[in-house]
Write a protein that holds these residues in place. Structure first.
Motif, PDB file in Angstrom:
ATOM      1  N   PHE A  32       3.620  10.884  33.692  1.00  0.00           N
ATOM      2  CA  PHE A  32       4.017  11.922  32.734  1.00  0.00           C
ATOM      3  C   PHE A  32       4.333  13.242  33.439  1.00  0.00           C
ATOM      4  O   PHE A  32       5.362  13.854  33.170  1.00  0.00           O
ATOM      5  N   LYS A  46       7.300  15.189  18.908  1.00  0.00           N
ATOM      6  CA  LYS A  46       7.916  13.871  18.738  1.00  0.00           C
ATOM      7  C   LYS A  46       6.843  12.825  18.453  1.00  0.00           C
ATOM      8  O   LYS A  46       7.012  11.939  17.629  1.00  0.00           O
ATOM      9  N   TYR A  61      10.073  10.172  12.243  1.00  0.00           N
ATOM     10  CA  TYR A  61      10.426   9.957  13.661  1.00  0.00           C
ATOM     11  C   TYR A  61      11.808   9.334  13.776  1.00  0.00           C
ATOM     12  O   TYR A  61      12.104   8.327  13.147  1.00  0.00           O
ATOM     13  N   HIS A  69      11.365   3.867  27.520  1.00  0.00           N
ATOM     14  CA  HIS A  69      10.464   3.229  28.481  1.00  0.00           C
ATOM     15  C   HIS A  69      11.204   2.304  29.449  1.00  0.00           C
ATOM     16  O   HIS A  69      10.754   2.111  30.574  1.00  0.00           O
ATOM     17  N   LEU A  72      12.246   4.663  32.021  1.00  0.00           N
ATOM     18  CA  LEU A  72      11.074   5.079  32.780  1.00  0.00           C
ATOM     19  C   LEU A  72      10.677   4.019  33.803  1.00  0.00           C
ATOM     20  O   LEU A  72      10.249   4.333  34.918  1.00  0.00           O
ATOM     21  N   TRP A  86      -3.355   3.028  29.351  1.00  0.00           N
ATOM     22  CA  TRP A  86      -2.808   3.706  28.159  1.00  0.00           C
ATOM     23  C   TRP A  86      -3.613   3.314  26.928  1.00  0.00           C
ATOM     24  O   TRP A  86      -4.059   4.172  26.154  1.00  0.00           O
TER      25      TRP A  86
HETATM   26  C1  HEM Z   1       2.056   2.430  30.453  1.00  0.00           C
HETATM   27  C2  HEM Z   1       2.200   2.945  29.229  1.00  0.00           C
HETATM   28  C3  HEM Z   1       3.080   4.110  28.887  1.00  0.00           C
HETATM   29  C4  HEM Z   1       3.562   5.116  29.681  1.00  0.00           C
HETATM   30  C5  HEM Z   1       3.299   5.372  31.156  1.00  0.00           C
HETATM   31  C6  HEM Z   1       4.397   5.960  28.835  1.00  0.00           C
HETATM   32  C7  HEM Z   1       5.069   7.085  29.250  1.00  0.00           C
HETATM   33  C8  HEM Z   1       5.919   7.843  28.473  1.00  0.00           C
HETATM   34  C9  HEM Z   1       6.624   9.001  28.928  1.00  0.00           C
HETATM   35  C10 HEM Z   1       6.540   9.587  30.338  1.00  0.00           C
HETATM   36  C11 HEM Z   1       7.371   9.452  27.900  1.00  0.00           C
HETATM   37  C12 HEM Z   1       8.258  10.692  27.879  1.00  0.00           C
HETATM   38  C13 HEM Z   1       9.604  10.410  28.382  1.00  0.00           C
HETATM   39  C14 HEM Z   1      10.407  11.667  28.440  1.00  0.00           C
HETATM   40  O1  HEM Z   1      10.156  12.615  27.668  1.00  0.00           O
HETATM   41  O2  HEM Z   1      11.303  11.725  29.268  1.00  0.00           O
HETATM   42  C15 HEM Z   1       7.117   8.575  26.773  1.00  0.00           C
HETATM   43  C16 HEM Z   1       7.703   8.720  25.542  1.00  0.00           C
HETATM   44  C17 HEM Z   1       7.307   8.019  24.429  1.00  0.00           C
HETATM   45  N1  HEM Z   1       6.328   7.059  24.370  1.00  0.00           N
HETATM   46 FE1  HEM Z   1       5.401   6.223  25.962  1.00  0.00          FE
HETATM   47  N2  HEM Z   1       4.408   5.457  27.556  1.00  0.00           N
HETATM   48  C18 HEM Z   1       3.602   4.353  27.533  1.00  0.00           C
HETATM   49  C19 HEM Z   1       3.307   3.569  26.447  1.00  0.00           C
HETATM   50  C20 HEM Z   1       3.664   3.863  25.159  1.00  0.00           C
HETATM   51  C21 HEM Z   1       3.218   3.136  23.981  1.00  0.00           C
HETATM   52  C22 HEM Z   1       2.299   1.916  24.020  1.00  0.00           C
HETATM   53  C23 HEM Z   1       3.784   3.735  22.905  1.00  0.00           C
HETATM   54  C24 HEM Z   1       3.653   3.411  21.445  1.00  0.00           C
HETATM   55  C25 HEM Z   1       2.560   2.872  20.907  1.00  0.00           C
HETATM   56  C26 HEM Z   1       4.583   4.841  23.397  1.00  0.00           C
HETATM   57  C27 HEM Z   1       5.339   5.690  22.604  1.00  0.00           C
HETATM   58  C28 HEM Z   1       6.216   6.627  23.074  1.00  0.00           C
HETATM   59  C29 HEM Z   1       7.175   7.330  22.245  1.00  0.00           C
HETATM   60  C30 HEM Z   1       7.373   7.174  20.745  1.00  0.00           C
HETATM   61  C31 HEM Z   1       7.865   8.209  23.093  1.00  0.00           C
HETATM   62  C32 HEM Z   1       8.993   9.160  22.690  1.00  0.00           C
HETATM   63  C33 HEM Z   1      10.311   8.403  22.833  1.00  0.00           C
HETATM   64  C34 HEM Z   1      11.481   9.265  22.406  1.00  0.00           C
HETATM   65  O3  HEM Z   1      11.793   9.294  21.201  1.00  0.00           O
HETATM   66  O4  HEM Z   1      12.056   9.927  23.281  1.00  0.00           O
HETATM   67  N3  HEM Z   1       4.482   4.899  24.759  1.00  0.00           N
HETATM   68  N4  HEM Z   1       6.241   7.609  27.156  1.00  0.00           N
END
Ligand code: HEM
Length: 131
Positions: A32, A46, A61, A69, A72, A86
């Motif tokens: 992150f 968000k 949303y 992801h 990512l 997580w």
């Molecule tokens: C290893 C597990 C995870 C990691 C390392 C991770 C990491 C990240 C990061 C770094 C972002 C921000 C990306 C950006 O702003 O450029 C993000 C966005 C997000 N993550 Fe995760 N995430 C993980 C798992 C999850 C899970 C399990 C969920 C849902 C239950 C989730 C839901 C979201 C959502 C909704 C966004 C915003 C997406 C958008 O509309 O731009 N994430 N995540």
């Protein structure tokens, strides 16, 4: 006494606490802070919207978490250990703050979305061979 997650204000508390803990996590924090260099002033609202949509069925949303992801994953490891951290952080945060039906539901939703996301990001060999 702990209460249940009842409204958006409760979701805000949950999300803020979760990402505070995530940033300190030595397995996924840097994804992150250093890899994605998340702008918290954009990301947190968000995530309030995301969880409000999931838990209370309000379609606030608008976004595509899978696409985010997938992108990512080109820059960071997103496998068993990362998803496990997580999920554990999410479950612990919910349990420390809340208690009740919605607290249970949000953990179940998080678990199933995380497992599906993990699966889609890391398809098993057998699935690749079929195609
Ligand atoms: C290893 C597990 C995870 C990691 C390392 C991770 C990491 C990240 C990061 C770094 C972002 C921000 C990306 C950006 O702003 O450029 C993000 C966005 C997000 N993550 Fe995760 N995430 C993980 C798992 C999850 C899970 C399990 C969920 C849902 C239950 C989730 C839901 C979201 C959502 C909704 C966004 C915003 C997406 C958008 O509309 O731009 N994430 N995540």
């Amino acid at each position: 006494m702990k209460t249940d997650i009842q409204n958006r204000d409760d979701i805000i508390i949950l999300v803020n606490t979760f990402y505070y803990e995530v940033q300190k996590n030595d397995k996924i924090g840097t994804i992150f802070t250093d890899v994605a260099k998340v702008d918290w002033s954009l990301h947190l609202p968000k995530m309030y919207d995301f969880w409000e949509s999931i838990l209370f069925g309000k379609a606030v949303y608008k976004g595509n978490p899978m696409l985010t992801h997938f992108k990512l994953k080109e820059k960071a490891t997103m496998q068993e250990q990362e998803f496990s951290e997580w999920k554990n952080t999410f479950f612990t945060t919910v349990d420390e703050l809340f208690e009740g039906g919605n607290a249970e539901i949000i953990k179940q939703k998080a678990q199933s979305i995380a497992d599906l996301m993990h699966f889609k990001l890391n398809p098993p060999e057998s699935r690749i061979n079929i195609v």
